[in-house]
Design a protein around this motif. Structure first.
Motif, mmCIF file in Angstrom:
data_model
loop_
_atom_site.group_PDB
_atom_site.id
_atom_site.type_symbol
_atom_site.label_atom_id
_atom_site.label_comp_id
_atom_site.label_asym_id
_atom_site.label_seq_id
_atom_site.Cartn_x
_atom_site.Cartn_y
_atom_site.Cartn_z
ATOM 1 N N SER A 181 44.460 -2.782 -38.222
ATOM 2 C CA SER A 181 44.704 -1.398 -38.624
ATOM 3 C C SER A 181 43.464 -0.543 -38.382
ATOM 4 O O SER A 181 43.568 0.602 -37.922
ATOM 5 C CB SER A 181 45.103 -1.337 -40.099
ATOM 6 O OG SER A 181 46.349 -1.963 -40.317
ATOM 7 N N ALA A 214 43.942 -6.063 -41.710
ATOM 8 C CA ALA A 214 43.076 -4.921 -42.009
ATOM 9 C C ALA A 214 42.262 -4.526 -40.786
ATOM 10 O O ALA A 214 42.131 -3.332 -40.465
ATOM 11 C CB ALA A 214 42.147 -5.240 -43.178
ATOM 12 N N VAL A 219 51.074 -3.690 -46.775
ATOM 13 C CA VAL A 219 50.761 -4.468 -45.570
ATOM 14 C C VAL A 219 51.877 -4.312 -44.542
ATOM 15 O O VAL A 219 51.618 -4.104 -43.347
ATOM 16 C CB VAL A 219 50.559 -5.959 -45.931
ATOM 17 C CG1 VAL A 219 50.477 -6.806 -44.664
ATOM 18 C CG2 VAL A 219 49.302 -6.138 -46.767
ATOM 19 N N PRO A 277 48.665 2.821 -39.829
ATOM 20 C CA PRO A 277 47.439 2.014 -39.902
ATOM 21 C C PRO A 277 46.586 2.254 -41.141
ATOM 22 O O PRO A 277 45.964 1.316 -41.645
ATOM 23 C CB PRO A 277 46.687 2.389 -38.618
ATOM 24 C CG PRO A 277 47.293 3.668 -38.162
ATOM 25 C CD PRO A 277 48.705 3.650 -38.612
ATOM 26 N N THR A 278 46.558 3.465 -41.652
ATOM 27 C CA THR A 278 45.759 3.723 -42.854
ATOM 28 C C THR A 278 46.302 2.944 -44.046
ATOM 29 O O THR A 278 45.554 2.300 -44.794
ATOM 30 C CB THR A 278 45.738 5.227 -43.186
ATOM 31 O OG1 THR A 278 45.189 5.951 -42.081
ATOM 32 C CG2 THR A 278 44.894 5.492 -44.429
ATOM 33 N N ILE A 279 47.620 2.995 -44.209
ATOM 34 C CA ILE A 279 48.261 2.245 -45.295
ATOM 35 C C ILE A 279 48.070 0.747 -45.082
ATOM 36 O O ILE A 279 47.765 0.002 -46.027
ATOM 37 C CB ILE A 279 49.761 2.599 -45.371
ATOM 38 C CG1 ILE A 279 49.939 4.051 -45.772
ATOM 39 C CG2 ILE A 279 50.482 1.679 -46.359
ATOM 40 C CD1 ILE A 279 51.382 4.530 -45.752
ATOM 41 N N GLY A 280 48.214 0.293 -43.840
ATOM 42 C CA GLY A 280 48.030 -1.121 -43.542
ATOM 43 C C GLY A 280 46.612 -1.594 -43.780
ATOM 44 O O GLY A 280 46.391 -2.730 -44.218
ATOM 45 N N PHE A 281 45.646 -0.728 -43.496
ATOM 46 C CA PHE A 281 44.238 -1.064 -43.739
ATOM 47 C C PHE A 281 43.998 -1.305 -45.224
ATOM 48 O O PHE A 281 43.366 -2.296 -45.627
ATOM 49 C CB PHE A 281 43.353 0.073 -43.228
ATOM 50 C CG PHE A 281 41.886 -0.132 -43.453
ATOM 51 C CD1 PHE A 281 41.190 -1.118 -42.762
ATOM 52 C CD2 PHE A 281 41.191 0.662 -44.353
ATOM 53 C CE1 PHE A 281 39.830 -1.309 -42.967
ATOM 54 C CE2 PHE A 281 39.836 0.476 -44.566
ATOM 55 C CZ PHE A 281 39.151 -0.512 -43.870
ATOM 56 N N ARG A 304 51.913 -9.610 -40.767
ATOM 57 C CA ARG A 304 52.199 -8.589 -41.781
ATOM 58 C C ARG A 304 53.532 -8.884 -42.479
ATOM 59 O O ARG A 304 53.636 -8.801 -43.709
ATOM 60 C CB ARG A 304 52.253 -7.198 -41.134
ATOM 61 C CG ARG A 304 50.916 -6.657 -40.676
ATOM 62 C CD ARG A 304 51.035 -5.203 -40.199
ATOM 63 N NE ARG A 304 49.725 -4.619 -39.993
ATOM 64 C CZ ARG A 304 49.117 -4.504 -38.811
ATOM 65 N NH1 ARG A 304 49.735 -4.948 -37.709
ATOM 66 N NH2 ARG A 304 47.920 -3.961 -38.718
ATOM 67 N N ASN A 353 51.781 -8.369 -36.226
ATOM 68 C CA ASN A 353 52.873 -7.777 -37.012
ATOM 69 C C ASN A 353 53.697 -8.853 -37.707
ATOM 70 O O ASN A 353 54.179 -8.651 -38.826
ATOM 71 C CB ASN A 353 53.762 -6.918 -36.118
ATOM 72 C CG ASN A 353 53.134 -5.586 -35.778
ATOM 73 O OD1 ASN A 353 52.237 -5.113 -36.486
ATOM 74 N ND2 ASN A 353 53.586 -4.968 -34.695
ATOM 75 N N GLY A 385 51.940 -1.180 -42.630
ATOM 76 C CA GLY A 385 50.863 -1.101 -41.647
ATOM 77 C C GLY A 385 51.350 -1.269 -40.220
ATOM 78 O O GLY A 385 50.626 -0.925 -39.273
#
Length: 206
Positions: free
Chosen positions: A197, A194, A120, A127-131, A24, A21, A123
């Motif tokens: 995530s 990625a 990022v 997790p989908t957005i972070g991926f 990120r 994190n 995320g």
């Protein structure tokens, strides 16, 4: 391994998620800061050599491929005659960049970079957005690293002087080149966030 060292190792291992994190957040800071600066004239001028020499990006500009004669009578790429050193503004140079589409493109690029940084960062919770953000960071870094191949300014030039330039060309990175090579770190960091995530998404599927 003594007890104290083992405790440090175990603590570090237990903080892996927190460190990811932190990665990120680090990516977000770099992206939002650098992307935000694209709204300013000096930064927009500064990316011209990268964009105008890139086969992937040069079509965004209007003066791609134009040549001109410099004050020494040498034929050079036209854009090299209109560089504004950081901290200095020359009106004729700014006029050329306006006609070239330098500033409009920079605004768009900056917006994209800021959005990737925010994806990022989000995320941490989504997790989908972070991926998506991690993969975009990886992809952007790949494109940036191609500048090491396409941009002459990333290597020390042979400008001569009192004696021949002792080191120039590949692999002697200029200031611009040293800036670009750092994207190797962003490339790896993008894949790390990625994959983290993706791991969380897989866990949700079960």
């Amino acid at each position: 391994m003594n007890k104290q060292v083992r405790q440090i190792v175990e603590l570090t291992a237990s903080l892996q998620s927190a460190f990811i994190n932190l990665t990120r957040i680090s990516i977000m800071i770099v992206m939002v800061w650098i992307g935000g600066l694209k709204a300013f004239q000096y930064e927009a001028d500064g990316i011209v050599p990268f964009v105008i020499n890139s086969p992937f990006m040069k079509f965004f500009y209007h003066n791609t491929g134009k040549t001109a004669v410099n004050d020494k009578g040498k034929i050079v790429a036209e854009y090299t005659l209109y560089k504004n050193p950081e901290g200095k503004t020359v009106q004729k140079n700014i006029d050329w960049h306006k006609e070239n589409g330098t500033y409009i493109f920079s605004y768009g690029l900056g917006t994209v970079i800021v959005i990737i940084g925010l994806l990022v960062f989000l995320g941490i919770w989504f997790p989908t957005i972070g991926f998506i953000g991690g993969l975009l960071t990886f992809g952007m870094s790949i494109i940036t690293l191609t500048f090491l191949i396409t941009t002459p300014e990333v290597y020390v030039p042979d400008l001569g002087g009192d004696f021949p330039t002792p080191v120039h060309g590949f692999p002697y990175l200029s200031g611009a080149g040293r800036l670009v090579i750092k994207d190797v770190i962003m490339l790896g960091a993008g894949l790390i966030v990625a994959s983290d995530s993706a791991r969380r998404l897989v866990a949700n599927y079960r």
